[in-house]
Design a protein around this motif. Structure first.
Motif, PDB file in Angstrom:
ATOM      1  N   UNK A 261      10.472   1.003   5.293  1.00  0.00           N
ATOM      2  CA  UNK A 261       9.585  -0.091   5.716  1.00  0.00           C
ATOM      3  C   UNK A 261       8.406  -0.097   4.770  1.00  0.00           C
ATOM      4  N   UNK A 262       8.144  -1.254   4.169  1.00  0.00           N
ATOM      5  CA  UNK A 262       6.980  -1.340   3.281  1.00  0.00           C
ATOM      6  C   UNK A 262       5.694  -1.381   4.087  1.00  0.00           C
TER       7      UNK A 262
ATOM      8  N   UNK B 266       0.814  -1.225   0.000  1.00  0.00           N
ATOM      9  CA  UNK B 266       0.000   0.000   0.000  1.00  0.00           C
ATOM     10  C   UNK B 266       0.846   1.273   0.000  1.00  0.00           C
ATOM     11  N   UNK B 267       2.146   1.124   0.250  1.00  0.00           N
ATOM     12  CA  UNK B 267       2.983   2.321   0.297  1.00  0.00           C
ATOM     13  C   UNK B 267       4.306   2.007   0.980  1.00  0.00           C
ATOM     14  N   UNK B 268       4.974   3.068   1.405  1.00  0.00           N
ATOM     15  CA  UNK B 268       6.292   2.868   2.029  1.00  0.00           C
ATOM     16  C   UNK B 268       6.563   3.979   3.044  1.00  0.00           C
ATOM     17  N   UNK B 269       7.178   3.600   4.171  1.00  0.00           N
ATOM     18  CA  UNK B 269       7.689   4.598   5.109  1.00  0.00           C
ATOM     19  C   UNK B 269       9.171   4.801   4.792  1.00  0.00           C
ATOM     20  N   UNK B 270       9.541   6.031   4.513  1.00  0.00           N
ATOM     21  CA  UNK B 270      10.946   6.335   4.210  1.00  0.00           C
ATOM     22  C   UNK B 270      11.496   7.118   5.403  1.00  0.00           C
TER      23      UNK B 270
ATOM     24  N   UNK C 221       7.226   1.081  -8.233  1.00  0.00           N
ATOM     25  CA  UNK C 221       6.766   2.434  -7.861  1.00  0.00           C
ATOM     26  C   UNK C 221       7.446   2.885  -6.562  1.00  0.00           C
ATOM     27  N   UNK C 222       7.615   1.924  -5.634  1.00  0.00           N
ATOM     28  CA  UNK C 222       8.309   2.254  -4.376  1.00  0.00           C
ATOM     29  C   UNK C 222       9.760   2.624  -4.669  1.00  0.00           C
ATOM     30  N   UNK C 223      10.395   1.809  -5.541  1.00  0.00           N
ATOM     31  CA  UNK C 223      11.800   2.096  -5.864  1.00  0.00           C
ATOM     32  C   UNK C 223      11.931   3.458  -6.523  1.00  0.00           C
ATOM     33  N   UNK C 224      10.956   3.816  -7.366  1.00  0.00           N
ATOM     34  CA  UNK C 224      11.114   5.092  -8.065  1.00  0.00           C
ATOM     35  C   UNK C 224      10.918   6.277  -7.115  1.00  0.00           C
ATOM     36  N   UNK C 225      10.041   6.142  -6.100  1.00  0.00           N
ATOM     37  CA  UNK C 225       9.937   7.258  -5.147  1.00  0.00           C
ATOM     38  C   UNK C 225      11.229   7.359  -4.330  1.00  0.00           C
ATOM     39  N   UNK C 226      11.841   6.197  -4.039  1.00  0.00           N
ATOM     40  CA  UNK C 226      13.119   6.238  -3.309  1.00  0.00           C
ATOM     41  C   UNK C 226      14.188   6.928  -4.155  1.00  0.00           C
TER      42      UNK C 226
ATOM     43  N   UNK D 297       5.771   9.040   5.281  1.00  0.00           N
ATOM     44  CA  UNK D 297       4.887   7.972   4.782  1.00  0.00           C
ATOM     45  C   UNK D 297       4.342   8.338   3.407  1.00  0.00           C
ATOM     46  N   UNK D 298       4.674   7.492   2.417  1.00  0.00           N
ATOM     47  CA  UNK D 298       4.109   7.645   1.070  1.00  0.00           C
ATOM     48  C   UNK D 298       3.093   6.538   0.858  1.00  0.00           C
ATOM     49  N   UNK D 299       1.870   6.924   0.482  1.00  0.00           N
ATOM     50  CA  UNK D 299       0.836   5.915   0.257  1.00  0.00           C
ATOM     51  C   UNK D 299       0.267   6.019  -1.137  1.00  0.00           C
ATOM     52  N   UNK D 300      -0.353   4.927  -1.541  1.00  0.00           N
ATOM     53  CA  UNK D 300      -0.858   4.810  -2.911  1.00  0.00           C
ATOM     54  C   UNK D 300      -1.952   5.845  -3.208  1.00  0.00           C
ATOM     55  N   UNK D 301      -1.926   6.367  -4.429  1.00  0.00           N
ATOM     56  CA  UNK D 301      -3.024   7.242  -4.877  1.00  0.00           C
ATOM     57  C   UNK D 301      -3.830   6.538  -5.960  1.00  0.00           C
ATOM     58  N   UNK D 302      -3.490   5.268  -6.233  1.00  0.00           N
ATOM     59  CA  UNK D 302      -4.182   4.557  -7.317  1.00  0.00           C
ATOM     60  C   UNK D 302      -5.574   4.137  -6.857  1.00  0.00           C
ATOM     61  N   UNK D 303      -6.434   3.833  -7.817  1.00  0.00           N
ATOM     62  CA  UNK D 303      -7.813   3.449  -7.497  1.00  0.00           C
ATOM     63  C   UNK D 303      -7.827   2.165  -6.667  1.00  0.00           C
ATOM     64  N   UNK D 304      -6.894   1.246  -6.949  1.00  0.00           N
ATOM     65  CA  UNK D 304      -6.886  -0.033  -6.225  1.00  0.00           C
ATOM     66  C   UNK D 304      -6.308   0.135  -4.818  1.00  0.00           C
ATOM     67  N   UNK D 305      -5.635   1.251  -4.587  1.00  0.00           N
ATOM     68  CA  UNK D 305      -5.001   1.473  -3.275  1.00  0.00           C
ATOM     69  C   UNK D 305      -3.666   0.759  -3.137  1.00  0.00           C
ATOM     70  N   UNK D 306      -3.247   0.048  -4.183  1.00  0.00           N
ATOM     71  CA  UNK D 306      -1.980  -0.698  -4.084  1.00  0.00           C
ATOM     72  C   UNK D 306      -0.922  -0.061  -4.980  1.00  0.00           C
ATOM     73  N   UNK D 307       0.319  -0.414  -4.686  1.00  0.00           N
ATOM     74  CA  UNK D 307       1.426   0.036  -5.538  1.00  0.00           C
ATOM     75  C   UNK D 307       2.338  -1.147  -5.821  1.00  0.00           C
TER      76      UNK D 307
END
Ligand code: NAD
Length: 481
Positions: A464-465, A375-379, A445-450, A431-441
């Motif tokens: 932390x995922x 659902x997202x990642x804590x950086x 996508x996590x690697x690219x935000x990093x 905390x980065x969280x999904x903005x997609x309709x499904x709520x998942x990433x």
């Protein structure tokens, strides 16, 4: 019946004296044992083995699977590892069992009538020893709690209660704060308690539980708890019963077990022949029950209680009002040997003869893999400044299905809408969280935000995922989120 091989270590300080006395009592009582001796402790440490145990000693332990250990002296200064922790972890000794009993009126105590057993988880929690320094200001220790770990220790506590005719098991956690880790322990406790309808159960938050143990220890029966809390409350219980020098403890695993006195090597009285061998002797009693020699265990324990009643006491518990004879280590062992076959008149005699050893081996449920959704990642950033500066800087990196939803500092939400009063260190959870309709990433996508965070010159020190397991959130909210 053939003799059971066990491994023994005479240890340091008073260790050899109390081991000699214990072995004499075991032999006189007819314990069916074939002891193998290994060397541990100071001499081994000083030979350069930082764990305090030689490789060859492990062969004996693996062969016999039963270890009766005298206390050792851990050299002070860096580099030396705790032998106890090494043995416990290497042999998978997940349960630390410490009976705490007051022996009034023969041993002075403010709390007559205590008969509590503390069953402490021994391998997990903060004692996994996974620590990292993450920034100039912040250090971290990981608290790991597993479902099999909880199941093993909780089931062990209920089985111990069942086999020993105990009436109640109390679970102590801090699950009002640590809802996932301590929450799992409490949940598993509630599940397993249902399988033991004949044994009462309850739960206490550890802080009030510890306070009650210090003020009303006689109200507890069996207590089961996580590693750190168990470490602390077992010393509280030993201290309030006034019996630190009399306590034995067992460290139990699926395959191996270690038995020892609660006290240390007492270098101040070593070599004087005055040490009380009772702690190691009672540990040996637990060992005999464990290897199925409950008959011998019962004989020794009752003779020992009878000796206390007779007022034959070593110096540490000698009191003019109740003691008749002050004896040294060897004479105390002789007094126990003389009373083998007798039962105490005032103390309740123990009964182990018909009992079965406690075992939970093979009774751990299989954990089925859950459907896991990302659902997202804590950086976590090492960064200095104000949250209202960091927030917009990170929001500029939103995109590709992820957006910043919160920044916290030491767990407290500080952005958006933080309070100016909150003290901030140089360690930020973003905390980065999904903005997609499904709520998942996806992982990419996590690697690219990093990548975007790194390319912006921000120093991320850990991630932390954020997962859901079968649709249930697997992460805590920030305080104030
Ligand atoms: P300790 O338990 O050895 O001694 C504390 C006090 O209790 C001392 O005054 C001692 O004389 C007394 N005492 C302890 N056992 C006694 C007995 N059987 N009979 C009579 N009096 C007794 O604790 P400590 O002094 O803090 O530690 C000494 C050494 O033991 C240290 O090197 C420590 O690391 C080690 N230690 C080892 C173990 C172990 O091997 N399991 C446990 C605790 C401490």
């Amino acid at each position: 019946m053939s003799n059971v091989p066990i491994t023994i270590a005479h240890g340091d300080g008073i260790g050899p004296e109390i081991m000699r006395a214990t072995l004499r009592v075991l032999e006189a009582a007819g314990a069916r044992l074939a002891p193998e001796t290994i060397e541990i402790g100071e001499a081994v440490y000083h030979r350069g083995q930082t764990a305090g145990i030689e490789l060859s000693a492990w062969e004996s332990l693996r062969r016999t699977k039963v270890f009766l250990k005298s206390p050792i002296t851990t050299p002070s200064g860096g580099g030396f590892k705790s032998l106890n922790v090494t043995v416990r972890k290497t042999l998978g000794l997940y349960a630390n069992v410490r009976p705490c009993v007051s022996y009034d009126p023969y041993v002075a105590t403010h709390f007559p009538g205590v008969d509590t057993v503390i069953v402490r988880e021994n391998e997990e929690d903060l004692y996994a020893g996974i620590e990292h320094r993450q920034s100039d200001e912040v250090y971290q220790c990981l608290k790991l709690v597993s479902r099999p770990g909880c199941e093993k220790i909780v089931r062990y506590a209920f089985e111990y209660a069942r086999v020993n005719g105990r009436k109640r098991v109390t679970c102590m956690t801090k699950d009002n704060i640590m809802k996932l880790t301590d929450g799992l322990f409490h949940k598993v406790f509630d599940e397993i308690a249902k399988e033991y309808p004949g044994i009462a159960n309850d739960h206490m938050i550890i802080d009030i539980g510890a306070a009650r143990l210090a003020t009303r220890p006689q109200t507890f029966d069996v207590i089961v708890t996580l590693n750190l809390y168990g470490d602390i409350i077992s010393d509280i219980a030993a201290e309030v019963t006034g019996s630190v020098g009399l306590g034995g403890s067992a460290n139990i695993g699926d395959q191996c077990a270690m038995f020892e006195a609660v006290h240390g090597s007492a270098p101040d009285i070593a070599g004087k022949g005055i040490a009380n061998p009772s702690g190691l002797l009672l540990a040996a009693v637990m060992m005999l029950v464990h290897i199925g020699q409950g008959d011998v265990a019962e004989k020794i324990h009752n003779a020992w209680l009878t000796t206390l009643e007779a007022g034959v006491h070593t110096g540490d518990i000698f009191h003019e009002k109740v003691s008749e004879l002050k004896v040294g280590t060897d004479a105390f062992a002789d007094a126990v040997i003389e009373r083998l076959g007798q039962r105490p008149a005032r103390f309740t005699p123990v009964e182990y003869a018909g009992g079965t050893p406690v075992s939970v081996a093979g009774r751990i449920s299989v954990t089925h893999p859950a459907v896991k959704t990302l659902l997202g990642v804590d950086v976590f950033l090492h960064w200095r400044g104000a949250p209202n500066v960091l927030g917009p800087q990170l929001e500029a990196l939103n995109g590709d299905g992820l957006e910043l939803t919160m920044i916290s500092n030491r767990g407290v939400k500080v952005y958006p809408d933080g309070m100016p009063e909150t003290f901030c260190t140089d360690h930020w959870r973003c905390r980065f969280q999904s903005t997609t309709a499904s709520g998942t990433v996806t992982l990419s996508q996590v690697l690219s935000v990093l990548m975007r965070v790194g390319n912006a010159g921000l120093d991320f020190v850990k991630t932390e995922h954020l997962y859901a397991f079968d649709g249930v959130s697997g992460f805590s909210l920030g305080q104030g989120q």
